[in-house]
Design a protein around this motif. Structure first.
Motif, mmCIF file in Angstrom:
data_model
loop_
_atom_site.group_PDB
_atom_site.id
_atom_site.type_symbol
_atom_site.label_atom_id
_atom_site.label_comp_id
_atom_site.label_asym_id
_atom_site.label_seq_id
_atom_site.Cartn_x
_atom_site.Cartn_y
_atom_site.Cartn_z
ATOM 1 N N MET A 1 -0.300 -19.779 -63.899
ATOM 2 C CA MET A 1 -1.110 -20.160 -62.746
ATOM 3 C C MET A 1 -2.311 -20.980 -63.215
ATOM 4 S SD MET A 1 -2.881 -17.883 -59.720
ATOM 5 C CE MET A 1 -3.779 -16.697 -60.682
ATOM 6 N N ALA A 2 -2.530 -22.081 -62.552
ATOM 7 C CA ALA A 2 -3.666 -22.940 -62.891
ATOM 8 C C ALA A 2 -4.983 -22.260 -62.514
ATOM 9 C CB ALA A 2 -3.546 -24.274 -62.162
ATOM 10 N N THR A 3 -6.026 -22.635 -63.230
ATOM 11 C CA THR A 3 -7.363 -22.114 -62.937
ATOM 12 C C THR A 3 -8.305 -23.285 -62.697
ATOM 13 O OG1 THR A 3 -7.853 -22.061 -65.301
ATOM 14 C CG2 THR A 3 -7.069 -20.001 -64.299
ATOM 15 N N ALA A 4 -9.310 -23.051 -61.842
ATOM 16 C CA ALA A 4 -10.262 -24.113 -61.515
ATOM 17 C C ALA A 4 -11.681 -23.574 -61.512
ATOM 18 C CB ALA A 4 -9.939 -24.709 -60.143
ATOM 19 N N LYS A 5 -12.617 -24.464 -61.802
ATOM 20 C CA LYS A 5 -14.045 -24.143 -61.756
ATOM 21 C C LYS A 5 -14.710 -25.221 -60.908
ATOM 22 C CE LYS A 5 -18.032 -22.384 -63.410
ATOM 23 N NZ LYS A 5 -18.392 -21.015 -63.204
ATOM 24 N N ILE A 6 -15.443 -24.788 -59.885
ATOM 25 C CA ILE A 6 -16.215 -25.704 -59.049
ATOM 26 C C ILE A 6 -17.686 -25.444 -59.333
ATOM 27 C CG2 ILE A 6 -16.821 -26.414 -56.704
ATOM 28 C CD1 ILE A 6 -14.090 -25.177 -55.819
ATOM 29 N N VAL A 7 -18.409 -26.498 -59.682
ATOM 30 C CA VAL A 7 -19.856 -26.412 -59.856
ATOM 31 C C VAL A 7 -20.472 -27.314 -58.793
ATOM 32 C CG1 VAL A 7 -21.798 -26.908 -61.394
ATOM 33 C CG2 VAL A 7 -19.690 -25.928 -62.323
ATOM 34 N N TYR A 8 -21.431 -26.763 -58.047
ATOM 35 C CA TYR A 8 -22.024 -27.566 -56.978
ATOM 36 C C TYR A 8 -23.548 -27.532 -57.027
ATOM 37 C CZ TYR A 8 -23.131 -23.286 -54.420
ATOM 38 O OH TYR A 8 -23.657 -22.068 -54.058
ATOM 39 N N ALA A 9 -24.141 -28.618 -56.538
ATOM 40 C CA ALA A 9 -25.591 -28.709 -56.327
ATOM 41 C C ALA A 9 -25.777 -29.020 -54.852
ATOM 42 C CB ALA A 9 -26.192 -29.812 -57.185
ATOM 43 N N SER A 10 -26.572 -28.195 -54.170
ATOM 44 C CA SER A 10 -26.711 -28.364 -52.731
ATOM 45 C C SER A 10 -28.137 -28.086 -52.289
ATOM 46 C CB SER A 10 -25.746 -27.409 -52.008
ATOM 47 O OG SER A 10 -25.667 -27.708 -50.642
ATOM 48 N N MET A 11 -28.742 -29.059 -51.619
ATOM 49 C CA MET A 11 -30.088 -28.866 -51.090
ATOM 50 C C MET A 11 -30.018 -28.457 -49.619
ATOM 51 S SD MET A 11 -33.244 -31.573 -50.786
ATOM 52 C CE MET A 11 -33.525 -31.728 -52.536
ATOM 53 N N MET A 22 -13.126 -26.377 -50.685
ATOM 54 C CA MET A 22 -12.225 -26.588 -51.824
ATOM 55 C C MET A 22 -11.739 -25.269 -52.401
ATOM 56 S SD MET A 22 -13.731 -29.888 -53.856
ATOM 57 C CE MET A 22 -15.325 -29.147 -54.189
ATOM 58 N N GLU A 23 -12.643 -24.301 -52.493
ATOM 59 C CA GLU A 23 -12.276 -22.991 -53.040
ATOM 60 C C GLU A 23 -11.131 -22.384 -52.226
ATOM 61 O OE1 GLU A 23 -14.365 -18.630 -53.806
ATOM 62 O OE2 GLU A 23 -15.633 -20.382 -53.525
ATOM 63 N N GLU A 24 -11.257 -22.457 -50.904
ATOM 64 C CA GLU A 24 -10.210 -21.910 -50.029
ATOM 65 C C GLU A 24 -8.893 -22.660 -50.229
ATOM 66 O OE1 GLU A 24 -9.573 -21.732 -45.267
ATOM 67 O OE2 GLU A 24 -11.540 -21.058 -45.997
ATOM 68 N N GLN A 25 -8.967 -23.978 -50.355
ATOM 69 C CA GLN A 25 -7.757 -24.778 -50.548
ATOM 70 C C GLN A 25 -7.100 -24.460 -51.896
ATOM 71 O OE1 GLN A 25 -6.045 -26.341 -48.516
ATOM 72 N NE2 GLN A 25 -4.769 -27.765 -49.639
ATOM 73 N N PHE A 26 -7.900 -24.333 -52.942
ATOM 74 C CA PHE A 26 -7.341 -23.947 -54.250
ATOM 75 C C PHE A 26 -6.620 -22.605 -54.136
ATOM 76 C CE2 PHE A 26 -10.446 -26.825 -56.573
ATOM 77 C CZ PHE A 26 -9.473 -27.560 -57.246
ATOM 78 N N GLU A 27 -7.273 -21.627 -53.483
ATOM 79 C CA GLU A 27 -6.674 -20.296 -53.336
ATOM 80 C C GLU A 27 -5.372 -20.377 -52.547
ATOM 81 O OE1 GLU A 27 -9.966 -18.121 -51.683
ATOM 82 O OE2 GLU A 27 -10.811 -17.699 -53.671
ATOM 83 N N ASN A 28 -5.342 -21.217 -51.499
ATOM 84 C CA ASN A 28 -4.119 -21.394 -50.707
ATOM 85 C C ASN A 28 -2.974 -21.939 -51.555
ATOM 86 O OD1 ASN A 28 -5.424 -20.511 -48.401
ATOM 87 N ND2 ASN A 28 -5.797 -22.559 -47.595
ATOM 88 N N LEU A 29 -3.317 -22.677 -52.607
ATOM 89 C CA LEU A 29 -2.309 -23.259 -53.500
ATOM 90 C C LEU A 29 -2.024 -22.355 -54.708
ATOM 91 C CD1 LEU A 29 -3.535 -26.962 -53.387
ATOM 92 C CD2 LEU A 29 -1.518 -26.003 -52.262
ATOM 93 N N GLY A 30 -2.573 -21.143 -54.684
ATOM 94 C CA GLY A 30 -2.301 -20.187 -55.750
ATOM 95 C C GLY A 30 -3.102 -20.402 -57.017
ATOM 96 N N VAL A 31 -4.213 -21.144 -56.896
ATOM 97 C CA VAL A 31 -5.055 -21.410 -58.059
ATOM 98 C C VAL A 31 -6.209 -20.414 -58.090
ATOM 99 C CG1 VAL A 31 -6.591 -23.106 -59.151
ATOM 100 C CG2 VAL A 31 -4.465 -23.857 -58.052
ATOM 101 N N GLU A 32 -6.418 -19.812 -59.250
ATOM 102 C CA GLU A 32 -7.565 -18.919 -59.430
ATOM 103 C C GLU A 32 -8.800 -19.802 -59.594
ATOM 104 O OE1 GLU A 32 -9.033 -15.979 -62.912
ATOM 105 O OE2 GLU A 32 -6.928 -15.757 -62.306
ATOM 106 N N VAL A 33 -9.819 -19.573 -58.764
ATOM 107 C CA VAL A 33 -10.975 -20.479 -58.740
ATOM 108 C C VAL A 33 -12.286 -19.708 -58.832
ATOM 109 C CG1 VAL A 33 -11.002 -20.560 -56.205
ATOM 110 C CG2 VAL A 33 -12.047 -22.413 -57.506
ATOM 111 N N ASP A 34 -13.235 -20.299 -59.541
ATOM 112 C CA ASP A 34 -14.576 -19.734 -59.666
ATOM 113 C C ASP A 34 -15.562 -20.819 -59.237
ATOM 114 O OD1 ASP A 34 -16.574 -17.824 -60.537
ATOM 115 O OD2 ASP A 34 -16.914 -19.170 -62.231
ATOM 116 N N THR A 35 -16.494 -20.458 -58.370
ATOM 117 C CA THR A 35 -17.473 -21.418 -57.859
ATOM 118 C C THR A 35 -18.877 -20.967 -58.250
ATOM 119 O OG1 THR A 35 -16.016 -21.872 -55.983
ATOM 120 C CG2 THR A 35 -18.316 -22.558 -55.763
#
Length: 151
Positions: A1-11, A22-35
């Motif tokens: 299973m693929a894994t993903a990391k999302i790093v964001y900057a938000s004001m 994106m996190e939800e979409q990754f999860e829907n595709l079976g990707v383990e994701v950390d934000t």
């Protein structure tokens, strides 16, 4: 299973919302994701995943946001050969040539790390609308397809 990391900057919260989409979409595709929010993230975290994503805004006249500056600097020192990356972010078209400039800065920096671009950058004017969400879904699907083909 693929894994993903999302790093964001938000004001304003727009990029945090983009990261959640994106996190939800990754999860829907079976990707383990950390934000992670950029000031809490470490560029070396990308060494432990297949897909690296940055969602950022652009500060002032095209500058990297303060809370993402250390992360950006550290990213330049990483060797992410074999990783798939994507960049996206929210901006304000009012800023003309500076619109989402930081998205491009992160794109160029990722390319220098040896990582492979998995999808064209997504630039969103202010908050994500329905069309932007579709573009983000496509963006995530392309990243996952590239990672699976790579893996």
């Amino acid at each position: 299973m693929a894994t993903a990391k999302i790093v964001y900057a938000s004001m304003t919260g727009n990029n945090e919302e983009i990261a959640q989409i994106m996190e939800e979409q990754f999860e829907n595709l079976g990707v383990e994701v950390d934000t992670t929010e950029a000031s809490q993230a470490d560029a070396s975290d990308f060494e432990d995943v297949d897909i690296c994503v940055v969602a950022t805004y652009t500060d002032g006249e095209g500058e990297i946001p303060d809370e993402a500056q250390d992360f950006y600097d550290d990213l330049q020192e990483e060797d992410l050969t074999g990783k798939i990356y994507g960049t996206c972010g929210s901006g304000d078209r009012f800023y003309g040539d500076h619109f989402c400039a930081t998205v491009d800065d992160f794109d160029h920096t990722f390319a220098q790390t040896g990582a492979t671009k998995g999808a064209e950058s997504v630039k969103i004017d202010l908050a994500a609308e329905a069309e932007d969400i579709e573009n983000l879904d496509t963006f995530v699907k392309e990243l996952v397809a590239k990672a699976n083909a790579n893996g």
